[in-house]
Design a protein around this motif. Structure first.
Motif, PDB file in Angstrom:
ATOM      1  N   VAL A  52       0.828  -1.202   0.000  1.00 58.43           N
ATOM      2  CA  VAL A  52       0.000   0.000   0.000  1.00 58.43           C
ATOM      3  C   VAL A  52       0.867   1.259   0.000  1.00 58.43           C
ATOM      4  CG1 VAL A  52      -1.692   1.301   1.342  1.00 58.43           C
ATOM      5  CG2 VAL A  52      -1.923  -1.167   1.118  1.00 58.43           C
ATOM      6  N   ASN A  58     -12.487   0.629  -6.905  1.00 58.03           N
ATOM      7  CA  ASN A  58     -12.006   1.144  -5.637  1.00 58.03           C
ATOM      8  C   ASN A  58     -11.615   2.597  -5.832  1.00 58.03           C
ATOM      9  OD1 ASN A  58      -9.439   1.735  -3.872  1.00 58.03           O
ATOM     10  ND2 ASN A  58     -10.644   0.200  -2.791  1.00 58.03           N
ATOM     11  N   ASN A  99      -2.571  -0.743  -7.905  1.00 61.48           N
ATOM     12  CA  ASN A  99      -3.831  -0.550  -7.186  1.00 61.48           C
ATOM     13  C   ASN A  99      -4.885  -1.569  -7.598  1.00 61.48           C
ATOM     14  OD1 ASN A  99      -2.941   1.539  -5.577  1.00 61.48           O
ATOM     15  ND2 ASN A  99      -3.482   3.101  -7.064  1.00 61.48           N
ATOM     16  N   ARG A 100      -4.904  -1.933  -8.873  1.00 58.85           N
ATOM     17  CA  ARG A 100      -5.848  -2.968  -9.306  1.00 58.85           C
ATOM     18  C   ARG A 100      -5.546  -4.297  -8.621  1.00 58.85           C
ATOM     19  NH1 ARG A 100      -6.353  -1.243 -15.604  1.00 58.85           N
ATOM     20  NH2 ARG A 100      -8.273  -0.064 -15.354  1.00 58.85           N
ATOM     21  N   TYR A 104      -6.423  -3.582  -4.695  1.00 57.96           N
ATOM     22  CA  TYR A 104      -7.785  -3.205  -4.321  1.00 57.96           C
ATOM     23  C   TYR A 104      -8.870  -3.667  -5.289  1.00 57.96           C
ATOM     24  CZ  TYR A 104      -5.036   0.200  -1.642  1.00 57.96           C
ATOM     25  OH  TYR A 104      -4.121   0.794  -0.825  1.00 57.96           O
ATOM     26  N   THR A 108      -9.170   4.261  -4.614  1.00 58.63           N
ATOM     27  CA  THR A 108      -7.736   4.456  -4.807  1.00 58.63           C
ATOM     28  C   THR A 108      -7.351   4.184  -6.254  1.00 58.63           C
ATOM     29  OG1 THR A 108      -7.361   3.801  -2.514  1.00 58.63           O
ATOM     30  CG2 THR A 108      -5.453   3.784  -3.962  1.00 58.63           C
ATOM     31  N   THR A 109      -7.902   3.127  -6.817  1.00 65.48           N
ATOM     32  CA  THR A 109      -7.691   2.838  -8.241  1.00 65.48           C
ATOM     33  C   THR A 109      -8.256   3.970  -9.085  1.00 65.48           C
ATOM     34  OG1 THR A 109      -7.869   0.466  -7.759  1.00 65.48           O
ATOM     35  CG2 THR A 109      -8.085   1.129 -10.057  1.00 65.48           C
ATOM     36  N   SER A 114       0.968   2.913 -11.023  1.00 65.86           N
ATOM     37  CA  SER A 114       0.101   3.011  -9.855  1.00 65.86           C
ATOM     38  C   SER A 114      -1.239   2.307 -10.100  1.00 65.86           C
ATOM     39  CB  SER A 114      -0.126   4.491  -9.508  1.00 65.86           C
ATOM     40  OG  SER A 114      -1.011   4.633  -8.448  1.00 65.86           O
ATOM     41  N   SER A 164      -5.923   7.018  -9.264  1.00 67.55           N
ATOM     42  CA  SER A 164      -4.790   6.820 -10.170  1.00 67.55           C
ATOM     43  C   SER A 164      -5.212   6.999 -11.632  1.00 67.55           C
ATOM     44  CB  SER A 164      -4.179   5.429  -9.981  1.00 67.55           C
ATOM     45  OG  SER A 164      -3.659   5.293  -8.687  1.00 67.55           O
ATOM     46  N   SER A 203       2.525   1.836  -3.396  1.00 76.11           N
ATOM     47  CA  SER A 203       1.543   2.361  -4.335  1.00 76.11           C
ATOM     48  C   SER A 203       1.296   3.847  -4.091  1.00 76.11           C
ATOM     49  CB  SER A 203       0.234   1.580  -4.200  1.00 76.11           C
ATOM     50  OG  SER A 203      -0.779   2.189  -4.933  1.00 76.11           O
ATOM     51  N   PHE A 204       1.130   4.221  -2.840  1.00 77.76           N
ATOM     52  CA  PHE A 204       0.898   5.616  -2.485  1.00 77.76           C
ATOM     53  C   PHE A 204       2.098   6.476  -2.871  1.00 77.76           C
ATOM     54  CE2 PHE A 204       1.079   9.138   0.583  1.00 77.76           C
ATOM     55  CZ  PHE A 204      -0.135   9.751   0.296  1.00 77.76           C
TER      56      PHE A 204
END
Length: 108
Positions: free
Chosen positions: A24, A65, A57-58, A61, A67-68, A53, A71, A27-28
């Protein structure tokens, strides 16, 4: 003042070696570095990071999502700056699909 893009990649690469890509925080960090590059108008470099990213993220999450979605949204902005409007439109459509699915699942 020290340029964060010069200092940050070294620290980021060490962090990435320690924790790996499927993390995580990794990714961030990729997303944040992409934002720094975007703000410096280094759009081609930022595009690579936002694409990476999205991939991470895929895997972390899933497709639907927030977060995805973030991105993909950032990638769409970069593609617009690069005047790749067809690709930007595809990214924007994905964001809307994720957004609709996310809020539908929340019952909104």
């Amino acid at each position: 003042m020290t340029n964060p893009v010069i200092v940050f990649p070294d620290s980021f690469n060490r962090f990435r070696q320690l924790f790996g890509d499927q993390n995580v925080e990794t990714s961030f960090s990729i997303l944040q570095l992409g934002l720094v590059l975007r703000d410096q108008a280094k759009y081609t470099e930022a595009e690579k990071l936002f694409t990476e990213s999205i991939k991470i993220n895929r895997q972390l999450y899933g497709d639907y999502n927030e977060t995805t979605e973030m991105s993909i949204f950032q990638l769409g902005l970069i593609l617009t700056e690069l005047e790749r409007y067809g690709d930007a439109e595809k990214a924007d459509k994905k964001v809307f699909v994720i957004y609709d699915g996310f809020y539908y699942n929340l019952g909104m």
